[in-house]
Design a protein around this motif. Structure first.
Motif, PDB file in Angstrom:
ATOM      1  N   PHE A 126       0.813  -1.207   0.000  1.00  0.00           N
ATOM      2  CA  PHE A 126       0.000   0.000   0.000  1.00  0.00           C
ATOM      3  C   PHE A 126       0.851   1.263   0.000  1.00  0.00           C
ATOM      4  O   PHE A 126       0.563   2.215  -0.702  1.00  0.00           O
ATOM      5  N   SER A 127       1.883   1.294   0.808  1.00  0.00           N
ATOM      6  CA  SER A 127       2.771   2.452   0.895  1.00  0.00           C
ATOM      7  C   SER A 127       4.207   1.961   0.989  1.00  0.00           C
ATOM      8  O   SER A 127       4.507   1.050   1.752  1.00  0.00           O
ATOM      9  N   ASN A 128       5.065   2.583   0.212  1.00  0.00           N
ATOM     10  CA  ASN A 128       6.502   2.331   0.289  1.00  0.00           C
ATOM     11  C   ASN A 128       7.171   3.667  -0.006  1.00  0.00           C
ATOM     12  O   ASN A 128       7.583   3.931  -1.121  1.00  0.00           O
ATOM     13  N   GLU A 129       7.217   4.523   0.992  1.00  0.00           N
ATOM     14  CA  GLU A 129       7.632   5.910   0.819  1.00  0.00           C
ATOM     15  C   GLU A 129       8.964   6.183   1.486  1.00  0.00           C
ATOM     16  O   GLU A 129       9.214   5.724   2.598  1.00  0.00           O
ATOM     17  N   SER A 130       9.792   6.954   0.814  1.00  0.00           N
ATOM     18  CA  SER A 130      11.063   7.402   1.369  1.00  0.00           C
ATOM     19  C   SER A 130      11.250   8.863   0.993  1.00  0.00           C
ATOM     20  O   SER A 130      11.297   9.193  -0.196  1.00  0.00           O
ATOM     21  N   HIS A 131      11.318   9.730   1.990  1.00  0.00           N
ATOM     22  CA  HIS A 131      11.390  11.170   1.733  1.00  0.00           C
ATOM     23  C   HIS A 131      12.402  11.854   2.647  1.00  0.00           C
ATOM     24  O   HIS A 131      12.028  12.604   3.547  1.00  0.00           O
ATOM     25  N   PRO A 132      13.697  11.619   2.449  1.00  0.00           N
ATOM     26  CA  PRO A 132      14.678  12.354   3.251  1.00  0.00           C
ATOM     27  C   PRO A 132      14.677  13.835   2.833  1.00  0.00           C
ATOM     28  O   PRO A 132      14.341  14.172   1.697  1.00  0.00           O
ATOM     29  N   TYR A 133      15.004  14.703   3.767  1.00  0.00           N
ATOM     30  CA  TYR A 133      15.079  16.139   3.475  1.00  0.00           C
ATOM     31  C   TYR A 133      15.984  16.800   4.500  1.00  0.00           C
ATOM     32  O   TYR A 133      16.492  16.151   5.404  1.00  0.00           O
ATOM     33  N   HIS A 134      16.176  18.108   4.362  1.00  0.00           N
ATOM     34  CA  HIS A 134      16.953  18.846   5.351  1.00  0.00           C
ATOM     35  C   HIS A 134      16.287  20.194   5.603  1.00  0.00           C
ATOM     36  O   HIS A 134      15.473  20.660   4.793  1.00  0.00           O
ATOM     37  N   ASP A 135      16.629  20.784   6.729  1.00  0.00           N
ATOM     38  CA  ASP A 135      16.130  22.119   7.036  1.00  0.00           C
ATOM     39  C   ASP A 135      17.209  22.940   7.719  1.00  0.00           C
ATOM     40  O   ASP A 135      18.130  22.404   8.326  1.00  0.00           O
ATOM     41  N   PHE A 136      17.080  24.241   7.562  1.00  0.00           N
ATOM     42  CA  PHE A 136      18.018  25.203   8.133  1.00  0.00           C
ATOM     43  C   PHE A 136      17.208  26.284   8.830  1.00  0.00           C
ATOM     44  O   PHE A 136      16.207  26.758   8.283  1.00  0.00           O
ATOM     45  N   SER A 137      17.637  26.680  10.027  1.00  0.00           N
ATOM     46  CA  SER A 137      16.938  27.722  10.784  1.00  0.00           C
ATOM     47  C   SER A 137      17.941  28.728  11.322  1.00  0.00           C
ATOM     48  O   SER A 137      19.066  28.378  11.669  1.00  0.00           O
ATOM     49  N   ALA A 138      17.488  29.977  11.403  1.00  0.00           N
ATOM     50  CA  ALA A 138      18.249  31.043  12.045  1.00  0.00           C
ATOM     51  C   ALA A 138      17.309  31.714  13.049  1.00  0.00           C
ATOM     52  O   ALA A 138      16.108  31.858  12.775  1.00  0.00           O
ATOM     53  N   PHE A 139      17.839  32.090  14.204  1.00  0.00           N
ATOM     54  CA  PHE A 139      16.978  32.692  15.212  1.00  0.00           C
ATOM     55  C   PHE A 139      17.691  33.802  15.966  1.00  0.00           C
ATOM     56  O   PHE A 139      18.917  33.855  16.034  1.00  0.00           O
ATOM     57  N   VAL A 140      16.876  34.707  16.502  1.00  0.00           N
ATOM     58  CA  VAL A 140      17.370  35.814  17.312  1.00  0.00           C
ATOM     59  C   VAL A 140      16.352  36.060  18.421  1.00  0.00           C
ATOM     60  O   VAL A 140      15.140  35.932  18.209  1.00  0.00           O
ATOM     61  N   GLN A 141      16.855  36.365  19.614  1.00  0.00           N
ATOM     62  CA  GLN A 141      15.978  36.645  20.755  1.00  0.00           C
ATOM     63  C   GLN A 141      16.645  37.687  21.628  1.00  0.00           C
ATOM     64  O   GLN A 141      17.858  37.628  21.857  1.00  0.00           O
ATOM     65  N   ASN A 142      15.859  38.646  22.113  1.00  0.00           N
ATOM     66  CA  ASN A 142      16.379  39.673  23.011  1.00  0.00           C
ATOM     67  C   ASN A 142      15.591  39.619  24.322  1.00  0.00           C
ATOM     68  O   ASN A 142      14.361  39.564  24.307  1.00  0.00           O
ATOM     69  N   GLU A 143      16.313  39.609  25.432  1.00  0.00           N
ATOM     70  CA  GLU A 143      15.699  39.624  26.760  1.00  0.00           C
ATOM     71  C   GLU A 143      16.099  40.934  27.429  1.00  0.00           C
ATOM     72  O   GLU A 143      17.286  41.246  27.527  1.00  0.00           O
ATOM     73  N   TYR A 144      15.090  41.688  27.867  1.00  0.00           N
ATOM     74  CA  TYR A 144      15.334  42.992  28.475  1.00  0.00           C
ATOM     75  C   TYR A 144      14.687  43.027  29.853  1.00  0.00           C
ATOM     76  O   TYR A 144      13.480  42.837  29.977  1.00  0.00           O
ATOM     77  N   GLN A 145      15.479  43.247  30.889  1.00  0.00           N
ATOM     78  CA  GLN A 145      15.013  43.282  32.285  1.00  0.00           C
ATOM     79  C   GLN A 145      14.747  44.748  32.640  1.00  0.00           C
ATOM     80  O   GLN A 145      15.675  45.526  32.836  1.00  0.00           O
ATOM     81  N   PHE A 146      13.455  45.131  32.693  1.00  0.00           N
ATOM     82  CA  PHE A 146      13.094  46.513  33.045  1.00  0.00           C
ATOM     83  C   PHE A 146      13.456  46.838  34.485  1.00  0.00           C
ATOM     84  O   PHE A 146      13.911  47.934  34.789  1.00  0.00           O
ATOM     85  N   SER A 147      13.175  45.874  35.371  1.00  0.00           N
ATOM     86  CA  SER A 147      13.444  46.041  36.795  1.00  0.00           C
ATOM     87  C   SER A 147      13.592  44.640  37.388  1.00  0.00           C
ATOM     88  O   SER A 147      13.515  43.654  36.669  1.00  0.00           O
ATOM     89  N   SER A 148      13.727  44.556  38.691  1.00  0.00           N
ATOM     90  CA  SER A 148      13.825  43.231  39.313  1.00  0.00           C
ATOM     91  C   SER A 148      12.499  42.479  39.245  1.00  0.00           C
ATOM     92  O   SER A 148      12.442  41.294  39.516  1.00  0.00           O
ATOM     93  N   LYS A 149      11.415  43.170  38.832  1.00  0.00           N
ATOM     94  CA  LYS A 149      10.098  42.546  38.784  1.00  0.00           C
ATOM     95  C   LYS A 149       9.512  42.410  37.377  1.00  0.00           C
ATOM     96  O   LYS A 149       8.457  41.800  37.216  1.00  0.00           O
ATOM     97  N   ALA A 150      10.163  42.949  36.357  1.00  0.00           N
ATOM     98  CA  ALA A 150       9.568  42.916  35.010  1.00  0.00           C
ATOM     99  C   ALA A 150      10.621  42.656  33.940  1.00  0.00           C
ATOM    100  O   ALA A 150      11.717  43.222  33.968  1.00  0.00           O
ATOM    101  N   MET A 151      10.266  41.761  32.995  1.00  0.00           N
ATOM    102  CA  MET A 151      11.180  41.410  31.902  1.00  0.00           C
ATOM    103  C   MET A 151      10.378  41.220  30.611  1.00  0.00           C
ATOM    104  O   MET A 151       9.267  40.686  30.621  1.00  0.00           O
ATOM    105  N   LEU A 152      10.957  41.648  29.505  1.00  0.00           N
ATOM    106  CA  LEU A 152      10.365  41.468  28.176  1.00  0.00           C
ATOM    107  C   LEU A 152      11.306  40.615  27.336  1.00  0.00           C
ATOM    108  O   LEU A 152      12.511  40.867  27.290  1.00  0.00           O
ATOM    109  N   THR A 153      10.755  39.602  26.690  1.00  0.00           N
ATOM    110  CA  THR A 153      11.522  38.743  25.788  1.00  0.00           C
ATOM    111  C   THR A 153      10.828  38.770  24.436  1.00  0.00           C
ATOM    112  O   THR A 153       9.611  38.615  24.353  1.00  0.00           O
ATOM    113  N   ALA A 154      11.603  38.956  23.364  1.00  0.00           N
ATOM    114  CA  ALA A 154      11.051  38.942  22.008  1.00  0.00           C
ATOM    115  C   ALA A 154      12.020  38.199  21.103  1.00  0.00           C
ATOM    116  O   ALA A 154      13.236  38.377  21.201  1.00  0.00           O
TER     117      ALA A 154
END
Length: 168
Positions: A75-103
């Protein structure tokens, strides 16, 4: 600045034998997956209240096979190798000892023709020693498996090779 690297190799193996009807031959299934990857990430804190994380990841899906048959029919005899590439960036900013923003953002490209841009944001507030309030926004994606895209079985399942990554 810290630079962190990792390399990995994963395998997955599934074997199944399913008797559907007493007089019919058993359905035999198997799935094989092998993948290897490498990731390099840097973390930089230009000031004590801010941290920038950047990185890249490459994954090669070396084996991505699915097979299903009875002794009478394949019924099925499938072979599908592939590859992927990713790039990422993240910034963490601590406003005070009680508040932080991450994007952050992650962009991925797949040799099967797919691509995905995934944003993430978090605002965290700590009103007390044992509590936290979080406001989160993000998207996630998942690529279809060989089984989801190519499996078919008469009168039960239909292949859909046009599937694309899920988003939520």
């Amino acid at each position: 600045m810290d630079v962190i690297g990792r390399a990995y190799y994963n395998t997955f193996r599934y074997d199944g034998v399913y008797p559907y009807e007493p007089e019919s031959p058993d359905n035999v299934d198997y799935q094989r997956e092998k993948r290897a990857g490498v990731e390099v990430r840097s973390e930089w804190s230009p000031v004590s209240y801010e941290r920038l994380i950047t990185g890249v990841e490459f994954v090669r899906h070396l084996q991505n096979d699915y097979y299903s048959s009875t002794s009478e029919e394949v019924f099925s005899n499938e072979s599908h190798p592939y590859h992927d590439f990713s790039a990422f960036v993240q910034n963490e900013y601590q406003f005070s000892s009680k508040a932080m923003l991450t994007a952050g953002l992650r962009q991925s490209w797949y040799s099967l023709g797919w691509k995905a841009l995934v944003p993430r944001t978090a605002l965290v507030y700590l009103p007390g020693r044992k509590s936290a309030i979080k406001l989160l926004y993000g998207q996630a994606y998942r690529t279809p498996t060989v089984l989801e895209a190519y499996y078919w079985y008469p009168e039960q399942a239909k292949a859909n090779p046009d599937l694309t990554p899920e988003r939520l």
